[in-house]
Design an enzyme around this catalytic site. Structure first.
Site, PDB file in Angstrom:
ATOM      1  N   GLY A 130       7.258   0.498   4.339  1.00  0.00           N
ATOM      2  CA  GLY A 130       6.114   1.940   5.413  1.00  0.00           C
ATOM      3  C   GLY A 130       5.122   1.244   3.741  1.00  0.00           C
ATOM      4  N   MET A 131       5.380   0.288   3.731  1.00  0.00           N
ATOM      5  CA  MET A 131       4.145   0.046   2.313  1.00  0.00           C
ATOM      6  C   MET A 131       3.678  -0.908   2.875  1.00  0.00           C
ATOM      7  SD  MET A 131       6.361  -0.065  -0.850  1.00  0.00           S
ATOM      8  CE  MET A 131       4.975   0.273  -2.230  1.00  0.00           C
ATOM      9  N   ALA A 132       3.830  -1.765   4.020  1.00  0.00           N
ATOM     10  CA  ALA A 132       2.601  -2.578   4.752  1.00  0.00           C
ATOM     11  C   ALA A 132       3.240  -3.798   3.893  1.00  0.00           C
ATOM     12  CB  ALA A 132       1.206  -2.514   3.999  1.00  0.00           C
ATOM     13  N   LYS A 163       0.729  -1.275   0.096  1.00  0.00           N
ATOM     14  CA  LYS A 163       0.279  -0.109  -0.019  1.00  0.00           C
ATOM     15  C   LYS A 163       0.905   1.470   0.381  1.00  0.00           C
ATOM     16  CE  LYS A 163       0.925   1.515   4.620  1.00  0.00           C
ATOM     17  NZ  LYS A 163       1.741   2.537   4.823  1.00  0.00           N
ATOM     18  N   GLY A 175       4.746  -6.714   5.913  1.00  0.00           N
ATOM     19  CA  GLY A 175       4.113  -7.294   6.319  1.00  0.00           C
ATOM     20  C   GLY A 175       3.136  -8.256   7.070  1.00  0.00           C
ATOM     21  N   SER A 176       2.745  -6.725   6.598  1.00  0.00           N
ATOM     22  CA  SER A 176       0.952  -7.010   6.804  1.00  0.00           C
ATOM     23  C   SER A 176       0.047  -7.435   5.315  1.00  0.00           C
ATOM     24  CB  SER A 176      -0.185  -5.192   6.581  1.00  0.00           C
ATOM     25  OG  SER A 176       0.509  -4.640   8.506  1.00  0.00           O
ATOM     26  N   ALA A 177       0.679  -7.494   4.206  1.00  0.00           N
ATOM     27  CA  ALA A 177       0.304  -7.724   3.140  1.00  0.00           C
ATOM     28  C   ALA A 177       0.494  -9.285   3.529  1.00  0.00           C
ATOM     29  CB  ALA A 177       0.527  -7.524   1.682  1.00  0.00           C
ATOM     30  N   THR A 229      10.267  -5.022   2.650  1.00  0.00           N
ATOM     31  CA  THR A 229      10.724  -4.831   4.141  1.00  0.00           C
ATOM     32  C   THR A 229      11.029  -3.518   4.256  1.00  0.00           C
ATOM     33  OG1 THR A 229      10.651  -7.267   4.073  1.00  0.00           O
ATOM     34  CG2 THR A 229      10.951  -6.328   5.831  1.00  0.00           C
ATOM     35  N   ASP A 259      -2.091  -2.684   9.777  1.00  0.00           N
ATOM     36  CA  ASP A 259      -2.026  -2.225   8.310  1.00  0.00           C
ATOM     37  C   ASP A 259      -3.026  -3.639   7.951  1.00  0.00           C
ATOM     38  OD1 ASP A 259      -1.060   0.675   8.550  1.00  0.00           O
ATOM     39  OD2 ASP A 259       0.733  -0.194   7.717  1.00  0.00           O
TER      40      ASP A 259
END
Length: 323
Positions: free
Chosen positions: A117-119, A13, A121-123, A114, A161
């Site tokens: 700031g692009m999520a 994201k 781990g959340s993805a 990793t 996120d």
């Protein structure tokens, strides 16, 4: 139960807008953020092996990571995808009184930076939620499946996120980011992400923001998303660029001042606007079109302003099973 492998994909994201409220007593900050899912993605294969019955202890018995920044990704219980599998299996076992569940093995292929700031781990967690729920729904077909609302609830417990990466598209997030409302986003937006070989700790960036605000009380949070949402509805990147904002940007740049040169060169490079993506250190350049994005990426690397620059577009769907 038969041996089963389910594959899922989830996208990274960009925060087109990120307003950060004052620090709360619990240490968190209220957010008002507009997310957009972009085409950079991670792929996760979840394998269930019922021949290995797990009565107690962790159900995930192995994790393999390949792809971008693979060496930076933990393979133990701190990995968000691992935690997501355990959360779904745990809920099934508690709800239905299951005495055991199968062992799980994960293969994660990274395409999202990793600690950028692009999520990423959340993805991975969102992909794990979808894949694990799919496996258990098929193998325990006599029991009710987990609803979308339940998966969202688990996602919110895993991280701020994760609910958005589960949902995808473009959305306004409030609270810690988990209270989501879809946002109308016309057309396709083209992005260039300037990647850094170093990561930034999200807690450190928030702490730096608190320090900056303490030193300069006039730095007030920007929480109103009406202007950016109206711009997104036009499909015009020039209109969107005017209203892009990130309250964490000054804090991230203070921790990694080397990013300032590339950030300040956005218009000269041909981009509409640049913001720090989330808590950084990835820089997100919004571009007019696909051709402009390719040229900006080439210039970033050619002028040694970024070690790597990748082109992406959005919005993209949320985490989904792909096989």
């Amino acid at each position: 139960m038969t041996r089963r492998v389910v594959r899922a994909r989830a996208h990274g994201k960009v925060n087109v807008f990120l307003g950060v409220g004052e620090a709360r007593s619990d240490g968190f900050h209220d957010l008002s953020t507009v997310f957009q899912a972009v085409s950079l993605h991670d792929d996760l294969a979840v394998e269930a092996v019922p021949a290995r019955r797990v009565v107690r202890g962790p159900h995930v018995r192995g994790v393999r990571v390949t792809g971008l920044d693979a060496h930076k990704v933990p393979t133990d219980s701190t990995n968000l995808a691992v935690r997501a599998v355990e959360a779904v299996v745990g809920r099934y076992r508690r709800r239905h009184g299951l005495g055991w569940a199968p062992a799980f093995y994960l293969h994660l292929h990274k395409g999202i930076p990793t600690a950028g700031g692009m999520a990423g781990g959340s993805a991975d967690a969102a992909a794990a939620l979808r894949a694990t729920a799919e496996i258990l729904a098929a193998e325990y077909s006599e029991y009710p499946v987990l609803t979308g609302e339940e998966l969202h609830e688990i996602a919110a417990e895993l991280g701020s996120d994760v609910p958005f990466t589960l949902m995808g598209g473009t959305a306004w997030g409030r609270g810690r980011g988990e209270d989501l409302t879809p946002v109308l986003s016309a057309g396709r937006y083209h992005w260039v992400f300037a990647l850094s070989p170093r990561g930034l700790s999200t807690p450190e960036v928030f702490a730096a923001l608190d320090e900056l605000r303490y030193a300069r009380p006039e730095r007030r949070p920007r929480m109103d998303v009406d202007a950016i949402n109206a711009a997104l509805a036009t499909g015009d990147p020039l209109a969107v660029g005017v209203h892009m904002h990130n309250d964490l940007e000054a804090a991230a740049l203070s921790l990694m001042p080397g990013l300032r040169v590339a950030h300040g060169a956005a218009v000269e490079l041909g981009a509409v606007r640049c913001v720090v993506s989330g808590s950084g250190p990835t820089l997100a350049f919004l571009c007019r079109d696909e051709e402009s994005a390719a040229a900006v990426a080439e210039e970033l690397v050619g002028q040694n302003l970024a070690s790597r620059a990748v082109v992406a577009h959005g919005p993209m769907p949320g985490a989904r099973v792909v096989g």
